[in-house]
Design an enzyme around this catalytic site. Structure first.
Site, PDB file in Angstrom:
ATOM      1  N   SER A 188      -9.556  -1.653   7.040  1.00  0.00           N
ATOM      2  CA  SER A 188      -8.932  -1.375   5.742  1.00  0.00           C
ATOM      3  C   SER A 188      -8.160  -2.532   5.127  1.00  0.00           C
ATOM      4  CB  SER A 188      -8.015  -0.152   5.859  1.00  0.00           C
ATOM      5  OG  SER A 188      -8.792   1.014   6.035  1.00  0.00           O
ATOM      6  N   LYS A 237       0.854  -1.196   0.000  1.00  0.00           N
ATOM      7  CA  LYS A 237       0.000   0.000   0.000  1.00  0.00           C
ATOM      8  C   LYS A 237       0.890   1.245   0.000  1.00  0.00           C
ATOM      9  CE  LYS A 237      -3.981   1.610   2.829  1.00  0.00           C
ATOM     10  NZ  LYS A 237      -4.748   1.256   4.059  1.00  0.00           N
ATOM     11  N   SER A 281      -9.594   0.826   3.132  1.00  0.00           N
ATOM     12  CA  SER A 281      -8.822   1.784   2.358  1.00  0.00           C
ATOM     13  C   SER A 281      -7.714   1.147   1.524  1.00  0.00           C
ATOM     14  CB  SER A 281      -8.213   2.820   3.302  1.00  0.00           C
ATOM     15  OG  SER A 281      -7.237   2.228   4.148  1.00  0.00           O
TER      16      SER A 281
END
Lengths: 237, 624
Positions: B319, B214, B295
């Protein structure tokens, strides 16, 4: 608190089934749904040699399916034959090969590794024997196939083959005409004269008793099964 | 990152199974496993051999270790040699003790079948290799056999990113937009991994495996934007602690995955490298009209679409688990304290934790092994000392559910009326768990209501925690260093200004009252851990289960149980609803008992095999 259980070994059924298929005796074990197969097992042997010459043996596992591992075991007369070290062929690339010998047997083994696909098609195996005695030596072969699931097929009824091992021809000493009367009776015999009066070991510059010793020791060792030769070939090239 | 208040959080009773502890930084190096294959490798018809001498280590126990004969916790040709030399040995033989372990068929004789079984315990496969849906074991086996290389894998993933990520596929409605940056050094790193394999064997299960992290994980070879155009040039000088672990394990950091800007929401909209005031949305590879969740939505979409081998996300309030559920993936939200947050752009450090998102439980376990470790820069990680196994792969037992007790809170499961698809899937999951030997215990209680209703720390902590990151990691050249400056820059996703403005108004006093040592949220999390653990103890259960969500959505406040207790969770595909919408089953375990829930999740996964591959992103057709 729960602790994950140790994985237990797979339990295979014992060898239990037998039958005739494609003219071969097949013993199958393991999962009943499938088992590795071979349409035929061929055996070819050099038909005749003189002692000291090599006997070539070739086998083909014809038309195999789903073979993850296989072992080809030859049985022979250890008084007449000895496996020639490092003469066995290796299996297809990418696997593990091993050769082991016992009293009158030599086993050529090949296995795939990990999750590699099983083998299909003709699988040739070859090796050579040294001849250590004269006579007719029978060689028989039995094959064990294992598939990826652990199912086993044994093929053991291939007709044995024989090799005729002839003794070395007797060397006849050359006829020597009577020499002229010596004027010196104390003269020393010629250095190339046969040491053995009967000429059966017409050797020069070598003590025949040593050869006899080696042969006897070797034969005894083979008979006792103490020679173990293993060879790993697949892996590092 | 400096000392954080979450380090003061106390935990509930910990009953972690005793395991050997890792120490210090070494713990982060991906301890798993080494299997030496150099001496096993032959030359496939079309590939160069890999030559190496054996290494030692633990690899994917028990399957790849339990038949070891030579005492090095792995199966190599040494083991095969030993067994081949003893073909025909029986329990009466003098050498039996040395080979009895490999008598797999338990017939008291070493046979060819036993040798075949032993030879299968090697990570090796010289058959055709297919990248799509390949696991780490698949990749390692193919690389060990010389069928492929890390360079080839890396190149293939980069080609898929190029071909798929920013393209609208036929039958789709918009691009995935799952990748922000690809690593220009990736092929060089992969070549180094191949060289390591050639010289030292497979030194780790991650050696040469391409990984996408990420884009809130710092990486020295790619900027870390946190999804915000305001940080396009945040090229940090250090890696995040977890990235260090991945590199030390030999992984190839392939790309930075997109995310919801600053990891705030579930829609995964980001503005990195976009014109001011604009953003891109991440799409689900199963239905590109839908979000991939967030997310960590970019990680979820990329891993589901096979744009990388394994992914990493971060989870404050769902997330990791939300995109895992949306994209039919496995996500692990570790105990807060198992993986250092140093070098990860924070949202709320009381709850933040980084973890893997993968296509299988095995991959997730392998990846988790590489990122644990005590890090002085994140003091809460000291808690893990003595609680981390040599490898989480030890727990990958398909029979792990047998004899367990699994509980679920009835108010965390939708009724048929609330969501028929999820209700049905959960009932099927209960039946599966039961069939695998677990006792499933429904629990009706209000004991965890306060925990489930405790709000997220992202509102009160973001400003404070972001400042910590800015002070310690943000590149000097980045101009937007505060929320106020970010707002003023205009370089953010649309309609986010009010959110940032609200966060910027939080005072230090408010933060301390919330997340300080005696803050209400600090206390709530500590109490949540105590309450949840007590509930599990009282019902004698190994894990709590609940749906991670519903098709393309969340359910109630299920996502809060793990962050509001600090306890670990693994989210595993449970089923697929209409429209290829995945829904996951989540297992919550006691603190630092990741091993337990990994085992339970693995057994469930092996039975259900619920994951499907997105049809819109098939294998690329080889060029001429």
């Amino acid at each position: 608190m729960h602790t994950p259980a140790q994985r237990r070994p797979r339990l295979f059924a014992a060898l239990a089934a037998s039958g005739l298929a494609l003219g071969l005796t097949l013993l199958a074990a393991g999962p009943a749904a499938a088992a590795p197969t071979a349409a035929d097992v061929t055996l070819e042997v050099t038909p005749a040699v003189e002692i000291g010459e090599t006997v070539d043996v070739s086998t083909v596992l014809v038309g195999t399916t789903d073979v993850f591992s296989y072992a080809v075991t030859y049985a022979f007369d250890p008084a007449l034959l000895a496996y020639e070290a490092d003469s066995a062929s290796t299996g297809p690339a990418g696997g593990f090969d091993s050769v082991s010998t016992g009293a009158g047997t030599v086993t050529v083994l090949h296995t795939r590794l990990g999750t590699s696909p099983a083998l299909t098609g003709d699988l040739p195996v070859s090796l050579s024997f040294d001849t250590i005695g004269s006579g007719v030596a029978a060689i028989s072969v039995s094959v064990t196939l294992v598939d990826s699931a652990g199912a086993v097929t044994v093929i053991s009824d291939t007709a044995p083959e024989s090799v005729a091992i002839a003794a070395l021809p007797v060397v006849t000493p050359p006829v020597v005409s009577d020499p002229s009367p010596s004027t010196s009776p104390a003269a020393v015999a010629p250095s190339n004269a046969p040491r053995n009066p009967d000429g059966s070991l017409a050797l020069t510059g070598f003590d025949g008793t040593l050869l006899l010793t080696f042969a006897l020791v070797g034969t005894a060792a083979i008979a006792a099964g103490v020679i173990v030769v293993r060879r790993r070939t697949a892996v590092k090239r | 990152m400096t000392a954080q208040n979450p380090s003061t959080i106390s935990r509930g009773t910990n009953t972690v199974n005793p395991r050997r502890a890792r120490t210090g930084a070494i713990a982060a190096t991906g301890i798993v496993s080494m299997l030496a294959l150099g001496c096993l490798v032959a030359t496939p018809a079309t590939a160069a051999p890999v030559e190496a001498e054996p290494a030692t280590g633990v690899l994917l126990a028990p399957f790849y270790t339990e038949l070891d004969l030579t005492g090095d916790d792995q199966v190599t040709t040494d083991d095969l040699d030993l067994l081949a030399a003893n073909l025909g040995a029986t329990s009466a033989s003098a050498a039996w003790a040395s080979v009895a372990t490999a008598d797999v068929d338990a017939d008291g004789t070493i046979t060819v079948a036993d040798l075949a079984a032993l030879s299968q315990r090697v990570v090796y496969d010289d058959g055709p290799f297919e990248l799509v849906e390949a696991s780490t074991i698949d990749m390692q086996a193919a690389m060990n056999a010389g069928v492929t290389t890390s360079v080839a894998l890396t190149k293939a993933y980069l080609e898929r990113i190029t071909a798929y990520d920013r393209e609208t596929m036929t039958g789709g409605s918009r691009p995935l937009n799952s990748i922000i940056t690809t690593n220009s050094q990736a092929l060089a790193i992969a070549a180094a991994a191949d060289a390591t394999r050639a010289s030292s064997g497979m030194t780790s299960m991650l050696l040469g495996v391409p990984i996408a992290v990420k884009d809130n994980y710092d990486t020295i070879d790619m900027p870390t934007t946190a999804g915000c155009g305001c940080w396009d040039n945040n090229q940090t000088t250090t890696d995040a602690f977890m990235v260090q672990g991945l590199r030390e394990a030999g992984a190839v950091i392939l790309a930075k995955a997109s995310l919801d800007e600053f990891a705030l929401g579930f829609t995964s909209q980001f503005s990195s490298y976009q014109p001011a005031g604009s953003g891109l949305l991440v799409a689900s590879p199963y239905d590109t009209s839908k979000t991939a969740g967030g997310s960590s939505g970019g990680t979820g979409a990329a891993i589901a679409a096979n744009l990388a081998g394994i992914g990493f996300g971060s989870d404050t309030g769902g997330s990791i688990r939300v995109p895992s559920s949306y994209n039919q993936l496995v996500g692990i939200r570790p105990t807060v304290g198992l993986s250092s947050r140093d070098g990860i752009v924070p949202l709320a450090l009381s709850q933040d934790t980084g973890g893997p998102i993968a296509r299988s439980v095995t991959d997730a376990a392998v990846a988790l092994d590489a990122v644990t470790g005590v890090d002085a820069a994140d003091p809460i990680t000291a808690e893990q000392t003595g609680l981390v196994p040599d490898s989480y792969t030890e727990y990958l037992d398909p029979e792990a559910l047998a004899g367990t007790r699994i509980g679920y809170l009835t108010n965390m499961v939708p009724t048929a009326t609330q969501n028929a698809a999820t209700y049905t899937m959960f009932q099927q999951a209960v039946a599966t768990l039961t069939a695998q030997g677990a006792t499933v215990v429904p629990i009706t209680t209000t004991a965890l209501n306060a925990t489930l209703n405790e709000s997220s720390g992202s509102t009160n902590e973001f400003k404070h925690d972001l400042a910590v990151y800015t002070d310690t990691h943000l590149a000097a050249g980045v101009e937007s260093r505060t929320l106020a400056q970010i707002i003023a820059s205009g370089r953010m996703v649309p309609n986010r200004e009010s959110t940032y403005t609200g966060r910027d108004r939080i005072t230090e006093a408010q933060y301390q009252a919330w997340a300080g040592p005696t803050g209400t949220h600090t206390a709530a999390i500590a109490d949540g851990s105590v309450q949840a653990t007590a509930l599990m103890d009282a019902n004698d259960i190994d894990a709590l289960v609940y749906p991670s969500g519903v098709p393309y959505g969340t359910f109630n406040t299920n996502m809060r149980l793990s962050p509001n207790t600090g306890m670990p969770a693994i989210s595993v595909p449970m089923g697929v609803a209409a429209g290829n919408a995945g829904v996951n089953l989540e297992f919550l375990g006691r603190n630092y008992e990741e091993g337990t829930i990994i085992g339970l999740g693995y057994a469930f996964e092996q039975t259900t095999k619920a994951r499907t591959s997105p049809a819109l992103y098939p294998a690329l057709v080889a060029g001429p």
